[in-house]
Design an enzyme around this catalytic site. Sequence first.
Site, mmCIF file in Angstrom:
data_model
loop_
_atom_site.group_PDB
_atom_site.id
_atom_site.type_symbol
_atom_site.label_atom_id
_atom_site.label_comp_id
_atom_site.label_asym_id
_atom_site.label_seq_id
_atom_site.Cartn_x
_atom_site.Cartn_y
_atom_site.Cartn_z
ATOM 1 N N ARG A 180 5.323 -5.752 40.250
ATOM 2 C CA ARG A 180 4.570 -6.596 39.251
ATOM 3 C C ARG A 180 3.467 -6.909 39.406
ATOM 4 O O ARG A 180 2.489 -7.044 38.418
ATOM 5 C CB ARG A 180 5.791 -7.782 38.576
ATOM 6 C CG ARG A 180 6.909 -7.187 37.721
ATOM 7 C CD ARG A 180 7.947 -8.482 37.632
ATOM 8 N NE ARG A 180 7.480 -9.254 36.646
ATOM 9 C CZ ARG A 180 8.004 -10.453 36.226
ATOM 10 N NH1 ARG A 180 9.126 -10.967 37.103
ATOM 11 N NH2 ARG A 180 7.449 -11.431 35.635
ATOM 12 N N CYS A 239 4.197 -17.384 38.828
ATOM 13 C CA CYS A 239 5.265 -16.380 38.770
ATOM 14 C C CYS A 239 5.286 -15.915 37.689
ATOM 15 O O CYS A 239 4.323 -15.800 36.809
ATOM 16 C CB CYS A 239 6.794 -16.893 39.354
ATOM 17 S SG CYS A 239 7.485 -18.302 38.276
#
Length: 283
Positions: A180, A239
Amino acid sequence: MAEDSPFTVDADWLQQRLGEPGLTIIDASWYLPTQKRDARGEYEAAHIPGARFLDQDAVSDPDSPLPHTLPSPQHFAQYVGSMGVSADDTIVVYDGPGFFSAPRAWWMFRVMGVFQTYILEGGFDGWKAARRPVTAEPTKIAPSVFHADFDAGRVASLADMRRIVDTGESQIADARGPGRFTGTEPEPRAGIRSGHMPGARNLPYSALSENGQLLSKDRLRKVIEGAGIDLSKPVITSCGSGITAAVATLALETLGHTDNRLYDGSWTEWGGLSDTPVVTGKE
């Protein structure tokens, strides 16, 4: 208390204190859809005796369009007070695997002024595997008045992050997985661009614990410095939606690094906008 981190307790420590006045145990489990686990269902089927369930979605700011936004001190106090939690309690939080969503609850309590908050090493999965006591009995709760003492200085906003990306005045530790971060894996939420903030370093939350145990201080230092983060300088943790960034915060605090903030909007906010710079690849 566990040997290496001042913020964790082991299962022996907790089991010896079950039922003690002033000790509050909280199941703060939350899972991604890909994990295929039902946090509340698991809690209702079995939990540590006396544990209360903290719903990470319900405790977030109801007025924010983003997931898991830190609530106002008033909303947080009302929510945890209804759980029977007092700011004077010694609080032990846990999740299933150990260091996934529990650190987010640990961080929230600390931001709201409760510093005697700890995370259970090994999580509930480890607790069950060791055949320690569990129950399906609902925990009897007497509502409490919770007094929050909010420290806004521990939270980074979108405006803060725009400035930090422009100036480089603080390091950014992104706790998402490498795929990611580099943009080779799609984001789990629709409409969110892939990649990371310019200048961010990848510090995957999963690299900070092993078998439900936080790494030793020496190993934490190696992992963090290996990610290109200088522990003598300020750090912002980030995050996907603010949950696992707290694992990185926990690791930093364990090493005595206190000049850190958590970017609450995290990638869901940054990657969901059209005017924020996004880069792909490892740097």
